[in-house]
Design an enzyme around this catalytic site. Sequence first.
Site, mmCIF file in Angstrom:
data_model
loop_
_atom_site.group_PDB
_atom_site.id
_atom_site.type_symbol
_atom_site.label_atom_id
_atom_site.label_comp_id
_atom_site.label_asym_id
_atom_site.label_seq_id
_atom_site.Cartn_x
_atom_site.Cartn_y
_atom_site.Cartn_z
ATOM 1 C CG ASP A 138 -2.092 0.924 1.103
ATOM 2 O OD1 ASP A 138 -2.343 1.426 -0.018
ATOM 3 O OD2 ASP A 138 -2.758 1.176 2.120
ATOM 4 C CG HIS A 171 -0.312 2.266 -9.262
ATOM 5 N ND1 HIS A 171 -0.477 1.972 -7.935
ATOM 6 C CD2 HIS A 171 -1.435 2.926 -9.640
ATOM 7 C CE1 HIS A 171 -1.649 2.438 -7.519
ATOM 8 N NE2 HIS A 171 -2.250 3.029 -8.529
ATOM 9 C CB SER A 178 -8.530 -5.536 -3.663
ATOM 10 O OG SER A 178 -9.258 -4.338 -3.803
ATOM 11 C CG LEU A 180 10.165 -16.392 -3.999
ATOM 12 C CD1 LEU A 180 10.044 -16.520 -2.491
ATOM 13 C CD2 LEU A 180 10.456 -14.943 -4.372
HETATM 14 C C1 V0D Z 1 0.249 -1.734 -8.575
HETATM 15 C C2 V0D Z 1 2.532 -1.830 -6.590
HETATM 16 C C3 V0D Z 1 3.332 -6.045 -10.733
HETATM 17 C C4 V0D Z 1 1.162 -2.285 -6.224
HETATM 18 C C5 V0D Z 1 3.165 -2.589 -7.702
HETATM 19 C C6 V0D Z 1 -2.891 -5.869 -12.012
HETATM 20 C C7 V0D Z 1 -0.017 -1.949 -7.111
HETATM 21 C C8 V0D Z 1 2.592 -2.275 -9.050
HETATM 22 C C9 V0D Z 1 2.241 -6.776 -11.109
HETATM 23 C C10 V0D Z 1 2.250 -8.119 -11.673
HETATM 24 C C11 V0D Z 1 0.775 -3.852 -9.784
HETATM 25 C C12 V0D Z 1 1.134 -8.934 -11.595
HETATM 26 C C13 V0D Z 1 1.154 -10.208 -12.125
HETATM 27 C C14 V0D Z 1 2.293 -10.678 -12.711
HETATM 28 C C15 V0D Z 1 3.417 -9.899 -12.794
HETATM 29 C C16 V0D Z 1 3.392 -8.622 -12.275
HETATM 30 C C17 V0D Z 1 1.148 -5.978 -10.782
HETATM 31 C C18 V0D Z 1 -1.012 -5.264 -10.542
HETATM 32 C C19 V0D Z 1 -0.580 -4.100 -9.955
HETATM 33 C C20 V0D Z 1 -2.473 -5.499 -10.694
HETATM 34 F F1 V0D Z 1 2.324 -11.918 -13.198
HETATM 35 N N1 V0D Z 1 2.958 -4.875 -10.206
HETATM 36 N N2 V0D Z 1 1.627 -4.823 -10.236
HETATM 37 N N3 V0D Z 1 -0.159 -6.220 -10.946
HETATM 38 N N4 V0D Z 1 1.202 -2.672 -9.186
#
Ligand code: V0D
Length: 245
Positions: A25, A42, A70, A136
């Site tokens: 967060d 993000h 979420s 991991l």
């Molecule tokens: C936004 C901070 C990597 C938190 C990090 C779709 C919120 C960046 C992924 C990711 C998000 C997901 C699946 C995957 C590889 C990478 C990601 C989302 C948001 C939501 F296989 N960062 N990230 N997915 N944020």
Amino acid sequence: MFQQKKPEQALRVEEVPSHIAIIMDGNGRWAEKRGMSRSEGHKKGIETIVQVVESASEASVEQLTLYAFSTENWKRPKSEVETILRLPVEFLKTYLPRLMAENVRLHVIGDIRPLPVYTRQALKYAIDRTKNNDGLQLNFALNYGSRNEMVEAVKELYREVQEGKLSLSELNEEHLSKHLYTSGLEDPDLLIRTGGEKRLSNFLLWQLAYTEFWFSDVLWPDFSNQDFASALEDFGKRKRRYGAV
Ligand code: V0D
């Protein structure tokens, strides 16, 4: 017996959490504080993921589960939702080779059916590419909500009872566990939430029943390897205290 080189940092194997879950967060707030768009926050958050994956790998953590999107996040402005849903593609384009090199296995929990097809394709490809890695395990919680997960599990169990495959008198916790998205994963040993809030926000309600919680005011893009090491160290101290009584 000891995993890290520097003796002052050494954690005994039995004190390293096998499974760490993280609520990442503070990305939007991090950007707003700098006069940047939330989407830039993000993107910055991705760099922290890369650092934490590496630290967790080095510390011999077996599972890392990251709350990325979420079921509530759909309520955000459309443009923010759109950039967020592109992040898995961007992340994998840049970092899949690194995940392979670090022997990381990728997995997703949550209902990914409503996600755009380009996101699902990228996920499918990366999950398949990493399926034989035995380092991991990196789980991304995408379109995940814990109450909904439990309701869906109950529906599936009801169906099994109706079809005579399961009797109500034998229905137990293990049956319900097996119908959650986390089926096959151990329950987390440690939950980390960054960004200052101290709540679960519908994340892994069932699975966190016995988990240690560690909260930090640091916003996710600022969360450093040192912060991660502090969380592991505090976890180790708590374990040693339990061992003493
Ligand atoms: C936004 C901070 C990597 C938190 C990090 C779709 C919120 C960046 C992924 C990711 C998000 C997901 C699946 C995957 C590889 C990478 C990601 C989302 C948001 C939501 F296989 N960062 N990230 N997915 N944020």
